[in-house]
Design a protein around this motif. Structure first.
Motif, PDB file in Angstrom:
ATOM      1  N   ILE A 114      14.854  68.664   7.877  1.00 49.67           N
ATOM      2  CA  ILE A 114      15.732  69.521   8.676  1.00 49.67           C
ATOM      3  C   ILE A 114      14.920  70.737   9.078  1.00 49.67           C
ATOM      4  N   TYR A 115      14.772  70.933  10.377  1.00 49.96           N
ATOM      5  CA  TYR A 115      14.018  72.074  10.890  1.00 49.96           C
ATOM      6  C   TYR A 115      14.992  73.120  11.416  1.00 49.96           C
ATOM      7  N   ARG A 116      14.827  74.351  10.928  1.00 43.75           N
ATOM      8  CA  ARG A 116      15.674  75.468  11.356  1.00 43.75           C
ATOM      9  C   ARG A 116      14.783  76.641  11.758  1.00 43.75           C
ATOM     10  N   ARG A 117      15.046  77.153  12.955  1.00 39.34           N
ATOM     11  CA  ARG A 117      14.296  78.300  13.463  1.00 39.34           C
ATOM     12  C   ARG A 117      15.282  79.415  13.764  1.00 39.34           C
ATOM     13  N   THR A 118      15.085  80.544  13.115  1.00 40.76           N
ATOM     14  CA  THR A 118      15.990  81.683  13.286  1.00 40.76           C
ATOM     15  C   THR A 118      15.195  82.920  13.668  1.00 40.76           C
ATOM     16  N   GLN A 119      15.904  83.875  14.215  1.00 37.19           N
ATOM     17  CA  GLN A 119      15.278  85.129  14.624  1.00 37.19           C
ATOM     18  C   GLN A 119      16.101  86.297  14.125  1.00 37.19           C
ATOM     19  N   SER A 120      15.409  87.323  13.665  1.00 36.85           N
ATOM     20  CA  SER A 120      16.054  88.567  13.272  1.00 36.85           C
ATOM     21  C   SER A 120      15.255  89.699  13.893  1.00 36.85           C
ATOM     22  N   GLY A 121      15.799  90.285  14.942  1.00 38.31           N
ATOM     23  CA  GLY A 121      15.035  91.281  15.666  1.00 38.31           C
ATOM     24  C   GLY A 121      13.821  90.650  16.309  1.00 38.31           C
ATOM     25  N   GLN A 122      12.632  91.137  15.958  1.00 38.11           N
ATOM     26  CA  GLN A 122      11.396  90.579  16.498  1.00 38.11           C
ATOM     27  C   GLN A 122      10.700  89.621  15.533  1.00 38.11           C
ATOM     28  N   LYS A 214      32.999  83.051   3.807  1.00 36.22           N
ATOM     29  CA  LYS A 214      31.648  82.875   3.278  1.00 36.22           C
ATOM     30  C   LYS A 214      31.205  81.422   3.336  1.00 36.22           C
ATOM     31  N   ASP A 215      32.142  80.506   3.047  1.00 35.86           N
ATOM     32  CA  ASP A 215      31.803  79.081   3.120  1.00 35.86           C
ATOM     33  C   ASP A 215      31.487  78.656   4.546  1.00 35.86           C
ATOM     34  N   VAL A 216      32.278  79.134   5.488  1.00 31.07           N
ATOM     35  CA  VAL A 216      32.017  78.827   6.893  1.00 31.07           C
ATOM     36  C   VAL A 216      30.665  79.393   7.309  1.00 31.07           C
ATOM     37  N   HIS A 217      30.360  80.590   6.832  1.00 31.40           N
ATOM     38  CA  HIS A 217      29.080  81.226   7.140  1.00 31.40           C
ATOM     39  C   HIS A 217      27.927  80.355   6.668  1.00 31.40           C
ATOM     40  N   VAL A 218      27.995  79.878   5.428  1.00 33.18           N
ATOM     41  CA  VAL A 218      26.918  79.050   4.870  1.00 33.18           C
ATOM     42  C   VAL A 218      26.816  77.719   5.606  1.00 33.18           C
ATOM     43  N   LEU A 219      27.947  77.055   5.793  1.00 33.22           N
ATOM     44  CA  LEU A 219      27.929  75.723   6.404  1.00 33.22           C
ATOM     45  C   LEU A 219      27.555  75.778   7.881  1.00 33.22           C
ATOM     46  N   ALA A 220      27.937  76.841   8.579  1.00 29.84           N
ATOM     47  CA  ALA A 220      27.592  76.951   9.999  1.00 29.84           C
ATOM     48  C   ALA A 220      26.081  77.039  10.190  1.00 29.84           C
ATOM     49  N   HIS A 221      25.370  77.575   9.195  1.00 33.27           N
ATOM     50  CA  HIS A 221      23.912  77.663   9.267  1.00 33.27           C
ATOM     51  C   HIS A 221      23.238  76.395   8.756  1.00 33.27           C
ATOM     52  N   SER A 222      24.012  75.431   8.255  1.00 38.17           N
ATOM     53  CA  SER A 222      23.466  74.195   7.714  1.00 38.17           C
ATOM     54  C   SER A 222      23.514  73.086   8.767  1.00 38.17           C
ATOM     55  N   ALA A 280      29.106  77.491  21.418  1.00 41.44           N
ATOM     56  CA  ALA A 280      28.129  77.072  20.418  1.00 41.44           C
ATOM     57  C   ALA A 280      27.913  78.211  19.435  1.00 41.44           C
ATOM     58  N   PHE A 281      27.634  77.860  18.183  1.00 40.83           N
ATOM     59  CA  PHE A 281      27.364  78.878  17.162  1.00 40.83           C
ATOM     60  C   PHE A 281      26.010  79.513  17.441  1.00 40.83           C
ATOM     61  N   THR A 292      17.109  77.113  16.687  1.00 38.28           N
ATOM     62  CA  THR A 292      16.947  75.653  16.630  1.00 38.28           C
ATOM     63  C   THR A 292      17.446  75.148  15.288  1.00 38.28           C
ATOM     64  N   LEU A 293      18.166  74.037  15.315  1.00 40.38           N
ATOM     65  CA  LEU A 293      18.599  73.368  14.094  1.00 40.38           C
ATOM     66  C   LEU A 293      18.635  71.879  14.406  1.00 40.38           C
ATOM     67  N   THR A 294      17.623  71.146  13.900  1.00 39.10           N
ATOM     68  CA  THR A 294      17.501  69.751  14.286  1.00 39.10           C
ATOM     69  C   THR A 294      16.818  68.941  13.192  1.00 39.10           C
ATOM     70  N   VAL A 295      16.586  67.671  13.494  1.00 42.66           N
ATOM     71  CA  VAL A 295      15.940  66.751  12.565  1.00 42.66           C
ATOM     72  C   VAL A 295      14.579  66.382  13.116  1.00 42.66           C
ATOM     73  N   VAL A 296      13.537  66.464  12.277  1.00 42.19           N
ATOM     74  CA  VAL A 296      12.178  66.117  12.693  1.00 42.19           C
ATOM     75  C   VAL A 296      11.568  65.165  11.675  1.00 42.19           C
ATOM     76  N   ASP A 297      10.441  64.579  12.074  1.00 43.80           N
ATOM     77  CA  ASP A 297       9.802  63.569  11.213  1.00 43.80           C
ATOM     78  C   ASP A 297       8.804  64.138  10.215  1.00 43.80           C
ATOM     79  N   LYS A 298       8.239  65.319  10.516  1.00 44.07           N
ATOM     80  CA  LYS A 298       7.214  65.850   9.627  1.00 44.07           C
ATOM     81  C   LYS A 298       7.190  67.374   9.678  1.00 44.07           C
ATOM     82  N   VAL A 299       6.585  67.957   8.669  1.00 41.04           N
ATOM     83  CA  VAL A 299       6.433  69.417   8.602  1.00 41.04           C
ATOM     84  C   VAL A 299       5.537  69.878   9.748  1.00 41.04           C
TER      85      VAL A 299
END
Length: 303
Positions: A114-122, A214-222, A280-281, A292-299
């Motif tokens: 599971i690949y997740r890309r997030t941004q906080s400020g810069q 809080k549960d929605v917060h956690v699951l929405a990021h999953s 969209a969230f 980005t929140l998706t499925v990939v084959d490798k690191v």
């Protein structure tokens, strides 16, 4: 067929009235209503098309007004037509549920990540989590100055996991572990089961809006399949105490509609941000943006 559908069909069949037709019809109506007006000379009857044009203009206006009034209530009314100030939390969440069902349904394999890309400020944060928890993943952090730091996420194999110091595994050092999957297969796919699922979680007091939030917060990021994400938002929509907030933005500055709730003890509020056009969230107000929140084959793979 209900009245709105009937008006809509008539409006589609009748072309809109022009100002000339409306002015002509208005003049005839005023002349007929004037009590002192002399009897008019015989006038040839207006063609059926003229009356259809006048009626068409009225119907078109009525349909437009009706459509504006029902967008707030219709979960399928996605497209950003409703100003945030008029939206309520349950409607935003129902729209988000409908939007979720329009996304691709990808079932992760156990050997994927599971690949997740997030941004906080810069700052950018990327993470590759093993789907079944047995494969080595990675975290990559990029700072505003352009620097990059990577950290290994060792997989749990045969009940043992490598010991990490700094960003490297210590040779020959392991400790007991249990594989932690990045993809949960037990998340319900309908709203009723999801409400039970949320009630059984231990993030707070049972029935507490703060616990649900809080549960929605956690699951929405999953990573969730579309049916499960839709069920999550539908279940949240039925929770009293959630409210919509206008003029909010996520951690990347993207504007949207927020969902928040009162936290006990007056602590800082968490605001979940949804796109005002697609529902969209997007992330959390001022702290994170889900890019980005998706499925990939490798690191290392990003899509």
């Amino acid at each position: 067929m209900d009245d709105l559908r009937l008006l809509q069909r008539i409006g589609e069949e009748v072309p809109p009235a022009t100002p000339e037709h409306l002015a002509s019809a208005r003049a005839r109506l005023l002349a007929a209503m004037a009590p002192t007006a002399p009897a008019p000379a015989p006038v040839r009857r207006t063609t059926r098309r003229s009356w259809r044009l006048v009626f068409g203009g009225l119907v078109a206006a009525g349909v437009a007004a009706a459509a504006t009034s029902v967008v707030v209530l219709a979960p399928e009314g996605i497209g950003g037509d409703v100003p945030a100030a008029r939206a309520d939390a349950s409607q935003v969440l129902r729209n988000a549920a409908a939007a979720s069902l329009r996304t691709p349904d990808i079932v992760p394999r156990s050997d994927q990540f599971i690949y997740r890309r997030t941004q906080s400020g810069q700052s950018l944060h990327e993470v590759w989590h093993s789907v079944d928890g047995t494969r080595d993943g990675m975290v990559r952090q990029t700072t505003p100055a352009g620097g990059t730091e990577t950290i290994i996420l060792p997989g749990c194999r045969n009940g043992r996991v490598a010991v990490i110091k700094g960003n490297k595994a210590l040779p020959g050092r392991t400790e007991p572990c249990t594989p932690e999957s990045a993809y949960r297969t037990d998340v319900p796919t309908d709203a009723a089961a999801m409400r039970t699922y949320l009630a059984e979680r231990d993030s707070g007091n049972a029935g507490s809006v703060n616990a649900v939030g809080k549960d929605v917060h956690v699951l929405a990021h999953s990573y969730l399949r579309p049916q499960s994400r839709a069920a999550l938002y539908e279940a949240a929509a039925a929770t009293p105490g959630l409210r919509a907030v206008e003029n909010v933005s996520d951690g990347a500055g993207r504007p949207g509609i927020g969902i928040t709730w009162d936290s006990p003890g007056g602590r800082g509020q968490t605001v979940l941000v949804f796109d005002a056009g697609t529902y969209a969230f997007l992330g959390t107000e001022g702290t994170s943006a889900m890019l980005t929140l998706t499925v990939v084959d490798k690191v290392g793979q990003t899509g």
